[in-house]
Design an enzyme around this catalytic site. Sequence first.
Site, PDB file in Angstrom:
ATOM      1  N   ASP A  71       0.827  -1.206   0.000  1.00 27.65           N
ATOM      2  CA  ASP A  71       0.000   0.000   0.000  1.00 27.65           C
ATOM      3  C   ASP A  71       0.863   1.258   0.000  1.00 27.65           C
ATOM      4  O   ASP A  71       2.080   1.206   0.163  1.00 27.65           O
ATOM      5  CB  ASP A  71      -0.956   0.013   1.207  1.00 27.65           C
ATOM      6  N   ASN A 142      -7.996  -3.980  14.413  1.00 27.60           N
ATOM      7  CA  ASN A 142      -9.341  -4.350  13.939  1.00 27.60           C
ATOM      8  C   ASN A 142      -9.294  -5.438  12.861  1.00 27.60           C
ATOM      9  O   ASN A 142     -10.285  -5.690  12.189  1.00 27.60           O
ATOM     10  CB  ASN A 142     -10.085  -3.118  13.416  1.00 27.60           C
ATOM     11  N   HIS A 144      -7.392  -5.423  10.143  1.00 30.28           N
ATOM     12  CA  HIS A 144      -7.119  -5.015   8.759  1.00 30.28           C
ATOM     13  C   HIS A 144      -5.773  -5.561   8.286  1.00 30.28           C
ATOM     14  O   HIS A 144      -4.843  -5.704   9.067  1.00 30.28           O
ATOM     15  CB  HIS A 144      -7.226  -3.493   8.571  1.00 30.28           C
ATOM     16  N   GLU A 149      -9.909  -2.428   5.425  1.00 31.80           N
ATOM     17  CA  GLU A 149     -10.572  -2.248   6.709  1.00 31.80           C
ATOM     18  C   GLU A 149     -11.805  -3.155   6.795  1.00 31.80           C
ATOM     19  O   GLU A 149     -12.244  -3.718   5.788  1.00 31.80           O
ATOM     20  CB  GLU A 149     -10.992  -0.776   6.867  1.00 31.80           C
TER      21      GLU A 149
END
Length: 242
Positions: A71, A142, A144, A149
């Site tokens: 990313d 979380n 990800h 996400e």
Amino acid sequence: MNNNINFIKCSSYEELSKKTANDFITVIKNKPNSVLGLATGSSPMGVYKELIKAYENKEISFRDCVSFNLDEYIGLKKEYEDQTYKYFMNDNLFSKIDINKDNTFFPIDAFSTNMNQDFESYDSKIDSYNGLDILILGIGNNGHIGFNEPGSLIDSKTRMIDLTESTIKANSRFFKSENDVPRKSVTMGLSTILKAKKIVLVVVGDSKKEALNALMNSKSFDSNWPCTALVNHDNVVVYYIG
């Protein structure tokens, strides 16, 4: 364990880093022109230090390797070059090994302001090299992976996404003002990730325990925990500290 992921408990961050690096070293020794999938953040830094050592000891060469990063931010102000993932990779790995910089790819130029690009062309570029031989991933609190996400689709490809408020707040410490923090990034999608031939996930930090438990106990993909996409892959190793 309800899936065929290989979970390996490590006693320290050093052990985790060495084991992960050894997976990369094995792949590169078997195929000197390996296509590597790389991630940024604090979790893989120890891995990169081990890979640099292996290069310095003439155990491996990256001369014929190609890399694709997971990313990158988009719409970053020029003054923050040192916050780009490209800078991170150059600083922590590329400048210390013999990889050809022309063979290191990122999903976007972080300073680009064009939000209407064909981001999926990154997937095509990876395919043109016959896919990733090995990919390292970190994980968020979380669940990800990359910037996928909760709510990300299993068939998602490389795309631009809005950063969550919690991510923006967490990143604000690196910028003069919260207004300067990028609001968007471009990430490999879950389907892009799952095309890698081998995936190594490193789980570092107590805050990741809930996400790790979700992955350990998943039989199938749950979009509330993007990391559970990995249960659909048959060659995943998870290194965690326990």
